[in-house]
Write an enzyme that holds these catalytic residues in place. Structure first.
Site, short mmCIF file in Angstrom:
data_model
loop_
_atom_site.label_atom_id
_atom_site.label_comp_id
_atom_site.label_asym_id
_atom_site.label_seq_id
_atom_site.Cartn_x
_atom_site.Cartn_y
_atom_site.Cartn_z
N ARG A 118 -56.59 -47.41 11.09
CA ARG A 118 -57.01 -47.10 12.47
C ARG A 118 -55.83 -46.92 13.42
NH1 ARG A 118 -60.45 -50.40 10.96
NH2 ARG A 118 -58.90 -51.00 9.42
N THR A 119 -54.78 -47.73 13.27
CA THR A 119 -53.70 -47.62 14.25
C THR A 119 -53.00 -46.26 14.10
OG1 THR A 119 -53.42 -50.00 14.14
CG2 THR A 119 -51.65 -48.76 15.16
N LYS A 170 -33.93 -44.90 0.04
CA LYS A 170 -32.57 -44.60 -0.43
C LYS A 170 -31.53 -45.43 0.32
CE LYS A 170 -33.91 -39.76 -1.19
NZ LYS A 170 -33.71 -38.40 -0.68
N ARG A 230 -44.45 -48.53 12.95
CA ARG A 230 -44.91 -49.78 12.34
C ARG A 230 -43.97 -50.10 11.19
NH1 ARG A 230 -51.00 -51.31 10.61
NH2 ARG A 230 -51.03 -51.80 12.82
N HIS A 264 -48.10 -56.41 18.59
CA HIS A 264 -48.87 -55.18 18.44
C HIS A 264 -49.48 -54.90 19.82
CE1 HIS A 264 -51.25 -52.08 16.82
NE2 HIS A 264 -51.86 -52.70 15.82
#
Ligand code: NCD
Length: 427
Positions: free
Chosen positions: A137-138, A166, A187, A215
């Site tokens: 959802r975010t 990497k 995120r 958040h």
């Protein structure tokens, strides 16, 4: 300009600033609650009524007569900023005036989020949606919000498909992507990592979750949801009782939301968790202001007793190091029996989602799914207008949107299912 939109945004803004319920506000205006409800309905609803002009002038006069509010940022300065940059990294950077401004703009965005209107104020802008942790959802709601403002989105998901696998540093990644896009949503599983991304760029950055940290956009949509639901049922946030349940150690949505709530006065916070997953001490200290009462317990029924809001969370096993789970037995589940026995008839049951719906999970039960107290899908719906407001404020187009809306051109079936029907037309 759309007068229906204006009318709802003006009335909601006034109730928020005056800190009044719908009942108190209708009395102040000298009108019936029914009349006020009809002016707050979505424009397309059969019960919708236009507010008489004289009432609109009266509301504007009431707002003009209030003591001067702190000056808004100077022209050109971002309304949401962190160390002078248009970035949203923690709820700790927000004051109540800024929060109310986000909500005022979110109200303006509502007809676009509900697919009645379209706008192109961000036409040509590109969002970089960088998700180094799982998300449905975010990630999707940030992307959708940007698109609905007329922008477009590019994204990368997980470490496997990014150059971080990497060994590329956060600084290099942030610098590179800054040459491609106009705003970043990030995120990442490490605490403080999104702030590191933000330091390496001058672009707007939104923290969409930094490990067990914060958040902030979820907290804004949660508070927006609480305010809207409270306005309907005749409550204000000052003095309310909220019980947070579950993994309070790693639950970043709880960390961010409790700080936003602490800007209000005289709340009771009940933190209900097993001992190994308690709310971090440094956050509890931040809440010891404004006359708040803080209680911690591992007794679920006692902790949620009489709460106005029960905010359940998922156990974030993926973040565990050495935590023990004893005490977190299946009777620690938030379900209908618990809510009926310990809460009030109008207690709001919230959850940031995802909930763990597998057998044996101690998460929010699905047996509350048809209960109107369950606000989880109203929370997810509210994510769109709130994230649109955040982008508009970070990119400086918040005052253009109300003037730049057109009707949608496609057929839009009502997306809300039968379970939410009880709220149809209510807000
Ligand atoms: C949460 C998150 O990722 O912080 N969900 C969300 O963003 N709505 C909560 C979780 O993962 O349990």
């Amino acid at each position: 300009m759309d007068t229906k939109t204006d009318q709802q945004a003006l009335l909601r803004d006034a109730m928020r600033i005056l800190n009044m319920t719908r009942d108190a506000f209708s009395q102040r205006l000298g009108v019936t609650r029914r009349a006020l409800d009809s002016w707050l309905l979505p424009g397309g609803s059969p019960e919708f009524r236009s507010m008489p002009e004289v009432v609109g002038r009266f509301v504007a006069e009431i707002l003009d007569g209030l003591p001067a509010r702190p000056p808004r940022p100077a022209a050109g300065a971002p309304a949401i900023s962190c160390e002078g940059k248009p970035q949203l990294l923690t709820t700790g950077q927000l004051d109540l005036d800024t929060v109310n401004e986000v909500f005022r703009i979110a109200d303006v965005m509502e007809p676009i989020a509900k697919r009645r209107k379209v706008t192109r104020v961000l036409e040509g802008a590109v969002l970089g949606n960088l998700f180094f942790e799982a998300s449905t959802r975010t990630r999707m709601s940030f992307g959708t919000a940007f698109c609905r403002l007329g922008g477009s989105v590019v994204d990368t998901t997980g470490f496997t498909f990014s150059s971080m696998i990497k060994g590329e540093s956060i600084y290099d990644t942030s610098r590179v992507v800054s040459g491609y896009v106009d705003a970043l949503v990030v995120r990442h599983p490490e605490l403080g990592s999104v702030a590191e991304f933000a330091r390496a760029t001058n672009l707007p950055v939104v923290n969409a979750g930094d490990g067990p940290g914060e958040h902030p956009s979820q907290a804004l949509l949660d508070l927006y949801t609480i305010q809207r639901e409270f306005s309907r049922i005749g409550k204000v946030i000052d003095g309310m009782h909220i019980a947070f349940v579950g993994d309070l150690k790693y639950g970043r949505t709880v960390h961010s939301l409790s700080k936003l709530l602490a800007l209000h006065k005289g709340l009771k916070f009940s933190f209900v968790s097993p001992a190994s997953l308690e709310m971090p001490e440094h956050l509890l200290e931040k809440l010891s202001v404004n006359g708040h009462v803080i209680e911690q317990t591992d007794d679920l029924a006692a902790g949620v007793r009489g709460a106005d809001v029960l905010y359940a969370t998922r156990i974030q096993k993926e973040r565990f190091s050495s935590e023990a789970m004893e005490g977190y037995t299946p009777d620690f589940q938030v379900n209908r029996a618990l809510v009926d026995a310990a809460c009030k008839p109008e207690t709001l049951v919230m959850h940031p989602l995802p909930r763990d719906s597998r057998d044996g999970a101690n998460d929010l039960s699905t047996d509350l799914d048809r209960d109107p107290r369950l606000a989880i899908f109203r929370q997810t719906d509210n994510g769109i207008p709130v994230r649109m407001a955040i982008f508009a404020m970070l990119l400086g187009v918040e005052n253009q949107v109300a003037h730049a809306m057109r009707d949608v051109t496609w057929r839009t079936p009502h997306p809300v299912g039968a379970d939410d029907a009880v709220f149809e037309g209510e807000d």
